[in-house]
Design an enzyme around this catalytic site. Structure first.
Site, PDB file in Angstrom:
ATOM      1  N   GLU A 114       0.761  -1.426   0.009  1.00 22.32           N
ATOM      2  CA  GLU A 114      -0.122  -0.114   0.073  1.00 22.32           C
ATOM      3  C   GLU A 114       0.873   1.285  -0.070  1.00 22.32           C
ATOM      4  O   GLU A 114       0.363   1.996   0.847  1.00 22.32           O
ATOM      5  CB  GLU A 114      -0.861   0.041   1.242  1.00 22.32           C
ATOM      6  CG  GLU A 114      -1.866  -1.274   1.053  1.00 22.32           C
ATOM      7  CD  GLU A 114      -2.771  -1.209   2.498  1.00 22.32           C
ATOM      8  OE1 GLU A 114      -2.775  -0.564   3.203  1.00 22.32           O
ATOM      9  OE2 GLU A 114      -3.795  -2.319   2.434  1.00 22.32           O
ATOM     10  N   GLU A 146      -5.929 -10.945  -1.742  1.00 27.66           N
ATOM     11  CA  GLU A 146      -6.814 -10.830  -0.572  1.00 27.66           C
ATOM     12  C   GLU A 146      -8.350 -10.772  -0.808  1.00 27.66           C
ATOM     13  O   GLU A 146      -9.085  -9.871  -0.377  1.00 27.66           O
ATOM     14  CB  GLU A 146      -6.296  -9.415   0.324  1.00 27.66           C
ATOM     15  CG  GLU A 146      -4.783  -9.292   0.663  1.00 27.66           C
ATOM     16  CD  GLU A 146      -4.550  -8.110   1.469  1.00 27.66           C
ATOM     17  OE1 GLU A 146      -5.503  -7.392   2.028  1.00 27.66           O
ATOM     18  OE2 GLU A 146      -3.107  -8.015   1.333  1.00 27.66           O
TER      19      GLU A 146
HETATM   20  C1  XIL Z   1      -6.313  -6.967   8.101  1.00 28.03           C
HETATM   21  C2  XIL Z   1      -6.622  -8.048   8.979  1.00 28.03           C
HETATM   22  O1  XIL Z   1      -7.553  -8.992   8.430  1.00 28.03           O
HETATM   23  C3  XIL Z   1      -7.440  -7.640  10.372  1.00 28.03           C
HETATM   24  O2  XIL Z   1      -7.304  -8.752  11.206  1.00 28.03           O
HETATM   25  C4  XIL Z   1      -6.540  -6.430  11.105  1.00 28.03           C
HETATM   26  O3  XIL Z   1      -7.063  -6.174  12.192  1.00 28.03           O
HETATM   27  C5  XIL Z   1      -6.147  -5.598   9.903  1.00 28.03           C
HETATM   28  O4  XIL Z   1      -5.424  -5.720   8.533  1.00 28.03           O
HETATM   29  N1  XIL Z   1      -5.234  -5.100   3.635  1.00 28.03           N
HETATM   30  C6  XIL Z   1      -3.908  -5.960   3.876  1.00 28.03           C
HETATM   31  C7  XIL Z   1      -4.227  -6.720   5.086  1.00 28.03           C
HETATM   32  O5  XIL Z   1      -2.813  -5.808   3.520  1.00 28.03           O
HETATM   33  O6  XIL Z   1      -3.071  -6.934   5.955  1.00 28.03           O
HETATM   34  C8  XIL Z   1      -5.418  -6.330   6.051  1.00 28.03           C
HETATM   35  O7  XIL Z   1      -5.617  -7.219   6.869  1.00 28.03           O
HETATM   36  C9  XIL Z   1      -6.456  -6.045   5.310  1.00 28.03           C
HETATM   37  C10 XIL Z   1      -6.335  -4.840   4.265  1.00 28.03           C
END
Ligand code: XIL
Length: 374
Positions: free
Chosen positions: A155, A260
């Site tokens: 990001e 994701e």
């Molecule tokens: C999220 C997790 O799923 C949660 O449990 C945590 O509280 C916050 O992070 N983008 C990403 C991930 O790259 O690492 C994030 O994961 C979701 C958004």
């Protein structure tokens, strides 16, 4: 008599059908791309017996939802905590899965001390670079040859495609990206190394990412892939936007992956961000309309949405190396608590009881149609 025989036959065949285990996603997509899930400790320690079994049966790639983030693995300057991450990697190895590392350099879930000196002032360039190098060498080095693929930088971009002013950027400038990939490559020369971000389907951000990857690769920086996070809604992005993004990144000669994936079925909370607290109480139920179950019509829309998305992914098999879901069942999805805490969301392929949803069937069907047309 005949009627009894027929009904007995029907009964046996429906019992037989009910006992058939669902097909496995990893088998359905064999030869196309890996199918992954992000895991929490209950799943990879197998304390959650049901969901661990689901993971082993369905997926051939795993990602760590939180346990390899800086704040988990390196909470204090002189303290690493590898207890959970070691168990995560061991679970993947034991089950012959592709093991992903997530994530090395990010502005979230990274402790404040990383960017500050003892007095709480921003550290100088040299100190921050040293901290980054030491962290990457230690974490990537520990799992050398065992973690197959790292999300090196997460990001880094704003929505308009410019580089986000994170502490990494403010203190180190653009070079922080170069260094992060170089340190990771030194620590494990064979690992895949990707840039990972969300909303790369939007044109401005996509163009920013293309520029970034091109610039890095032109300097010989070892970026081997781009991860599209794939946090999608029911309507955004369009399948054409997903299609265009995958094509554009594949053209750069890097591996492309969906890292994701989930589909948020709830009303967007963003428009209520400016609402005051009293209004919020009233609006809250509106933001959580399916607390008692997902209406069948929405269930079917979600299934169609997944079929459409996998239609695009399958079109790009060969360019896409992996599709990873951000969670296993609806119960464990982060979308139950983000961006509003305590909602009931339905973003994944398995329901709260670990049963395959209509969206699961739609995805399996997309895979078999694609292989029939091969
Ligand atoms: C999220 C997790 O799923 C949660 O449990 C945590 O509280 C916050 O992070 N983008 C990403 C991930 O790259 O690492 C994030 O994961 C979701 C958004």
């Amino acid at each position: 008599m005949a009627a009894t025989v027929v009904s007995l036959l029907l009964l046996t065949s429906s019992l037989w059908m009910a006992e058939q285990p669902p097909p496995a996603l990893k088998d359905a997509f064999k030869g196309s791309f890996l199918i992954g899930a992000a895991l929490n400790p209950g799943e990879f320690t197998e304390r959650n017996v049901r969901d661990a079994a689901l993971v082993k049966g369905q997926f051939d790639s795993i990602s760590p939802e939180n346990v390899l983030k800086w704040q988990s693995v390196h909470p204090a300057p002189d303290r690493y905590d590898f207890d959970l991450s070691d168990q995560y990697v061991a679970f993947g190895e034991k089950n012959h899965m592709f093991v992903v590392g997530h994530t090395l350099v990010w502005h979230q879930q990274t402790p404040k001390w990383v960017f500050e000196d003892a007095k709480g002032n921003p550290v100088d360039r040299e100190t921050l670079l040293k901290r980054m190098q030491e962290h990457i060498q230690t974490v990537v080095g520990r799992y050398k040859g065992r973690v197959n693929s790292w999300d090196v930088v997460n990001e880094a971009l704003n929505e308009d495609g410019t580089l986000r002013q994170t502490p990494w950027m403010k203190i180190l400038g653009e070079e922080y990206l170069v260094k992060a990939f170089e340190f990771a490559h030194e620590a494990d020369p064979k690992a895949d190394l990707q840039y990972n971000d969300y909303s790369l389907e939007n044109e401005a951000k996509r163009n920013g990412a293309i520029h970034l990857i091109k610039t890095l690769r032109a300097q010989g920086v070892p970026v081997t892939g781009v991860g599209l996070q794939g946090h999608y809604g029911m309507e955004w992005p369009s399948v054409d936007q997903v299609d265009a993004a995958i094509s554009a990144f594949a053209k750069l000669g890097v591996k492309v992956m969906i890292t994701e994936l989930d589909v948020d079925v709830l009303p967007s909370a963003m428009q209520y961000h400016a609402a005051d607290i009293s209004a919020n109480l009233e609006l809250r139920p509106k933001l959580n309309p399916y607390a008692n179950g997902l209406p069948d019509s929405v269930q079917q829309t979600l299934a169609r949405r997944y079929a459409d998305l996998f239609g695009v992914f399958l079109k790009h098999r060969g360019e896409l190396t992996r599709v990873t879901f951000w969670g296993v069942t609806d119960a464990s999805s982060w979308l139950n608590n983000w961006p509003v805490r305590g909602r009931t969301n339905y973003p994944l392929l398995f329901d709260r009881e670990g049963r395959p949803k209509p969206a699961f069937d739609a995805v399996i069907k997309a895979a078999s149609e694609a292989s029939a047309g091969k």
